[in-house]
Design a protein around this motif. Structure first.
Motif, PDB file in Angstrom:
ATOM      1  N   LEU A 168       0.685  -1.182   0.020  1.00 49.53           N
ATOM      2  CA  LEU A 168       0.074   0.072  -0.187  1.00 49.53           C
ATOM      3  C   LEU A 168       0.901   1.530   0.132  1.00 49.53           C
ATOM      4  O   LEU A 168       0.540   2.300  -0.343  1.00 49.53           O
ATOM      5  N   ALA A 169       2.186   1.134   0.267  1.00 49.20           N
ATOM      6  CA  ALA A 169       3.132   2.322   0.412  1.00 49.20           C
ATOM      7  C   ALA A 169       3.222   2.771  -0.883  1.00 49.20           C
ATOM      8  O   ALA A 169       3.599   4.000  -0.998  1.00 49.20           O
ATOM      9  N   LEU A 170       2.890   1.908  -1.833  1.00 50.52           N
ATOM     10  CA  LEU A 170       3.165   2.481  -3.358  1.00 50.52           C
ATOM     11  C   LEU A 170       1.914   3.437  -3.513  1.00 50.52           C
ATOM     12  O   LEU A 170       2.220   4.245  -4.727  1.00 50.52           O
ATOM     13  N   ALA A 171       1.157   3.814  -2.537  1.00 47.04           N
ATOM     14  CA  ALA A 171       0.138   4.860  -3.104  1.00 47.04           C
ATOM     15  C   ALA A 171       1.076   6.386  -2.887  1.00 47.04           C
ATOM     16  O   ALA A 171       0.673   7.134  -3.559  1.00 47.04           O
ATOM     17  N   GLY A 172       2.332   6.220  -2.250  1.00 49.04           N
ATOM     18  CA  GLY A 172       3.093   7.639  -2.126  1.00 49.04           C
ATOM     19  C   GLY A 172       3.478   7.654  -3.511  1.00 49.04           C
ATOM     20  O   GLY A 172       3.885   8.975  -3.797  1.00 49.04           O
ATOM     21  N   VAL A 173       3.792   6.868  -4.444  1.00 48.46           N
ATOM     22  CA  VAL A 173       4.201   7.340  -5.874  1.00 48.46           C
ATOM     23  C   VAL A 173       3.111   8.020  -6.657  1.00 48.46           C
ATOM     24  O   VAL A 173       3.542   9.058  -7.289  1.00 48.46           O
ATOM     25  N   LEU A 174       1.768   7.554  -6.148  1.00 48.03           N
ATOM     26  CA  LEU A 174       0.781   8.196  -6.946  1.00 48.03           C
ATOM     27  C   LEU A 174       0.818   9.709  -6.646  1.00 48.03           C
ATOM     28  O   LEU A 174       0.597  10.601  -7.387  1.00 48.03           O
ATOM     29  N   VAL A 175       1.347  10.188  -5.437  1.00 53.31           N
ATOM     30  CA  VAL A 175       1.242  11.412  -4.979  1.00 53.31           C
ATOM     31  C   VAL A 175       2.209  12.406  -5.738  1.00 53.31           C
ATOM     32  O   VAL A 175       1.998  13.314  -6.243  1.00 53.31           O
ATOM     33  N   THR A 176       3.356  11.667  -6.290  1.00 51.69           N
ATOM     34  CA  THR A 176       4.281  12.603  -6.946  1.00 51.69           C
ATOM     35  C   THR A 176       3.814  12.454  -8.468  1.00 51.69           C
ATOM     36  O   THR A 176       4.311  13.427  -9.275  1.00 51.69           O
ATOM     37  N   LEU A 177       2.889  11.771  -8.863  1.00 50.69           N
ATOM     38  CA  LEU A 177       2.477  11.956 -10.436  1.00 50.69           C
ATOM     39  C   LEU A 177       1.837  13.319 -10.610  1.00 50.69           C
ATOM     40  O   LEU A 177       2.210  13.883 -11.448  1.00 50.69           O
ATOM     41  N   GLY A 178       0.844  14.001  -9.463  1.00 51.88           N
ATOM     42  CA  GLY A 178       0.487  15.098  -9.715  1.00 51.88           C
ATOM     43  C   GLY A 178       1.470  16.518  -9.368  1.00 51.88           C
ATOM     44  O   GLY A 178       1.623  17.266  -9.826  1.00 51.88           O
TER      45      GLY A 178
END
Lengths: 107, 246
Positions: free
Chosen positions: B211-221
């Protein structure tokens, strides 16, 4: 006790499943061409996974707080790494801190 | 052989890898000792260490089975812990080299430490060498340790007394730290770690880390595309890396 046959089958299934996870990543990757940006995101993803492993394994044990000695050891190691201490020093200091605290009776 | 590796990796990196492998050998020995000590057969730790080759999942499996748990549940728990290898492989899948055999063996050797050592290298050639050297040494040490522990018994069953449980997070932390110079990576890590820690008490082991991979989504924006000059420089593409783990 569980029969040896069950243990062998369980081990082989666990091994095969783990191998499938390990092979799937590179196989998927070879099917798509990644832009530089996507490559960068992949590297970030690996760093995030490793960092999450560091945090959970340093602080928690079975979903509960892991005590003081282990997080303290990891913190000392992290501080030394941040101060650019040699890797060997980082690892040994982390272990020595945790071991030393436990020797003093700190959980 | 050793000299060739020393020139390719530098004595510092080779020593670092050797240290981690030696520590892993001790953990492997404790795995062997604990498994046999909890009444499971002598061959189980050796078979598992060769076939599964993933410490956390092996300890999880043995712990569940030894305490009378259902073996199917133990396999599922182990698989959940190992699911992180899929995104790992997607991220570092280029380090194995070409050919079916290399890809298969390389995949089997892929584990937290080898991924971390590979990621910490800047150029592709060094990354590949670090991955293979670390992977092979780790496999040998882990299995030798498991055999020694299985036969040797409980001499080193409690690696916590040596602080090894603190050494392993510190190893990964030291290898990951240089990547955190990058602001977007730092943000992704902060969010990912927060998610993993918050969900850990609620979810089975292995899931919070994914679930930590959700952190990568933050950098997308958050992060704009880096400037492009058209020329593709592979060494410049990934975020800041240390030249050496030391």
């Amino acid at each position: 006790m569980i029969s040896p046959l069950v243990l062998v089958v369980a081990t082989v299934v666990l091994g095969a499943g783990t191998f499938a996870f390990r092979v799937a990543g590179p196989a998927l990757r070879s099917r798509v061409t990644l832009s530089d940006r996507a490559e960068q995101l992949m590297a970030t993803a690996a760093v995030v996974l490793l960092a999450a492993l560091v945090a959970t394994s340093a602080l928690l044990e079975d979903g509960d707080f892991a005590g003081v000695a282990r997080p303290a050891g990891v913190a000392v190691g992290g501080l030394l790494a941040w101060r650019k201490a040699p890797f060997v020093v980082v690892v040994l200091a982390a272990a020595a801190t945790a071991a030393g605290l436990r020797l003093l009776g700190v959980p | 052989m050793w000299r060739t590796l020393t020139t390719r990796l530098g004595p510092g990196l080779l020593r670092d890898i050797a240290l981690v492998c030696a520590a892993d050998g001790l953990v492997g020995a404790s795995f062997g000792a604990i498994t046999v000590g909890s009444g499971l057969p002598l061959w189980l730790p050796m078979l598992m260490s060769v076939v599964v080759f993933a410490g956390a999942a092996q300890f999880m499996f043995v712990g569940l089975v030894a305490s009378g748990g259902n073996p199917i549940a133990a396999v599922l728990a182990g698989l959940l812990v190992n699911a992180r290898h899929l995104p790992f492989g997607f991220a570092v899948g280029d380090v194995f080299g070409r050919g079916l055999a290399r890809r298969a063996v390389g995949a089997h050797l892929m584990i937290d430490e080898t991924v971390a050592f590979a990621l910490a290298q800047r150029d592709a050639d060094r990354r590949r060498t670090a991955f293979w050297v670390c992977g092979i040494m780790l496999f040998v040490c882990w299995n030798v340790g498991a055999v020694a522990g299985a036969f040797g018994g409980t001499v080193i069953s409690d690696t916590d007394a040596f602080g090894l449980d603190a050494a392993f997070p510190a190893v990964l932390l030291a290898l990951v730290l240089p990547s955190l110079k990058d602001r977007a990576t730092r943000l992704a890590v902060a969010v990912g770690v927060a998610v993993a820690l918050a969900t850990s008490p609620l979810l089975p082991a292995g899931v919070p880390v994914l679930l930590a991979l959700a952190g990568v989504l933050v950098t997308l924006g958050a992060a704009p595309d880096p400037p492009r000059d058209g020329s593709r420089d592979p060494a410049a593409a990934p975020p800041a890396r240390s030249e050496d783990a030391t």
